[in-house]
Scaffold this motif. Sequence first.
Motif, short mmCIF file in Angstrom:
data_model
loop_
_atom_site.label_atom_id
_atom_site.label_comp_id
_atom_site.label_asym_id
_atom_site.label_seq_id
_atom_site.Cartn_x
_atom_site.Cartn_y
_atom_site.Cartn_z
N ASN A 22 0.82 -1.22 0.00
CA ASN A 22 0.00 0.00 0.00
C ASN A 22 0.85 1.27 0.00
N GLU B 188 3.08 3.76 -2.42
CA GLU B 188 3.32 4.09 -3.82
C GLU B 188 4.79 3.87 -4.18
N SER C 34 -6.83 -7.82 -9.13
CA SER C 34 -7.35 -6.45 -9.18
C SER C 34 -8.27 -6.13 -8.03
N SER D 58 -9.65 -3.37 0.58
CA SER D 58 -8.87 -3.44 -0.65
C SER D 58 -7.43 -3.00 -0.40
N ARG E 103 -5.46 -1.90 -2.39
CA ARG E 103 -5.15 -0.71 -3.19
C ARG E 103 -5.58 0.58 -2.50
N ARG E 104 -6.41 0.47 -1.45
CA ARG E 104 -6.96 1.68 -0.84
C ARG E 104 -6.69 1.75 0.67
#
Length: 267
Positions: free
Chosen positions: A233, A235, A249, A263, A265-266
Amino acid sequence: MAGGADRDPPSDRRSSPLVEPVPDAPAAVADLGGETGLLIADYHAGIEAGLRYERGVELDSAGDERRERVLDLLARTGADRLVVLGDLSHRVGGAGDAEREELAALLSAVGVPVTLAPGNHDTGIAESFGDRIETTPPGGARLGDVGVLHGHTWPSPEVLGAMVVCMGHEHVAVRLEDDVGGARAEKAWLRGPLSRAAFDGSVDLASADVEWRDPELIVFPAFNDRSGGTWVNVEGKGFLAPFLPDALSDGEAYLLDGTRLGSYRRI
């Protein structure tokens, strides 16, 4: 802790009856079709010798502690087989004396068959311990309805025909921040549906006559506490496997105690 995290009841966390994480441990129990397997990833035997050679870091060996953790998990779960999802050893290019000694002690103590889905650190393991370890091809293998691989290569069609695909390699970790700006890294699981499109052009399921069964992907945290991790998580911290993140995904992250972070990703 990241906002939105919660702790689900065990029955709600279990998205698949075939593979279930062991509470508070980087390990899972799996139904392998006639056998119960204890699955771990990234054991990295002899890592202390590797860190000394690679980085000049001096650490006492934790090999005895690693072995005892495995033995405790085997006793707790009653597993019939130990399955290592790659990087059982640490030294890339062949195990040294420290790795061989730690592995010999581990294999003498476990008391159950051992299957290794070899990783990028496992060069020479089959030659050194082939009479004591069953080794899969580089792309992994299917044990019952569970596919196992390390994750540094593309999975075999056989693996993608499983109901659940288990992999290591990523040393999954998440960076969590509190309300006053403090941060810490925690080991984590990633789980979610595996995307078939991610393998188009790289894995030929049709020629292998393999049926796609909409498998779940489970990415394991590292068993070794000194091997670092991929902060999924943060970047700029990319995945290592050639099929990630495209193949996952919609994955969710979970802490070892079962806390669902949502998630990945978040987070």
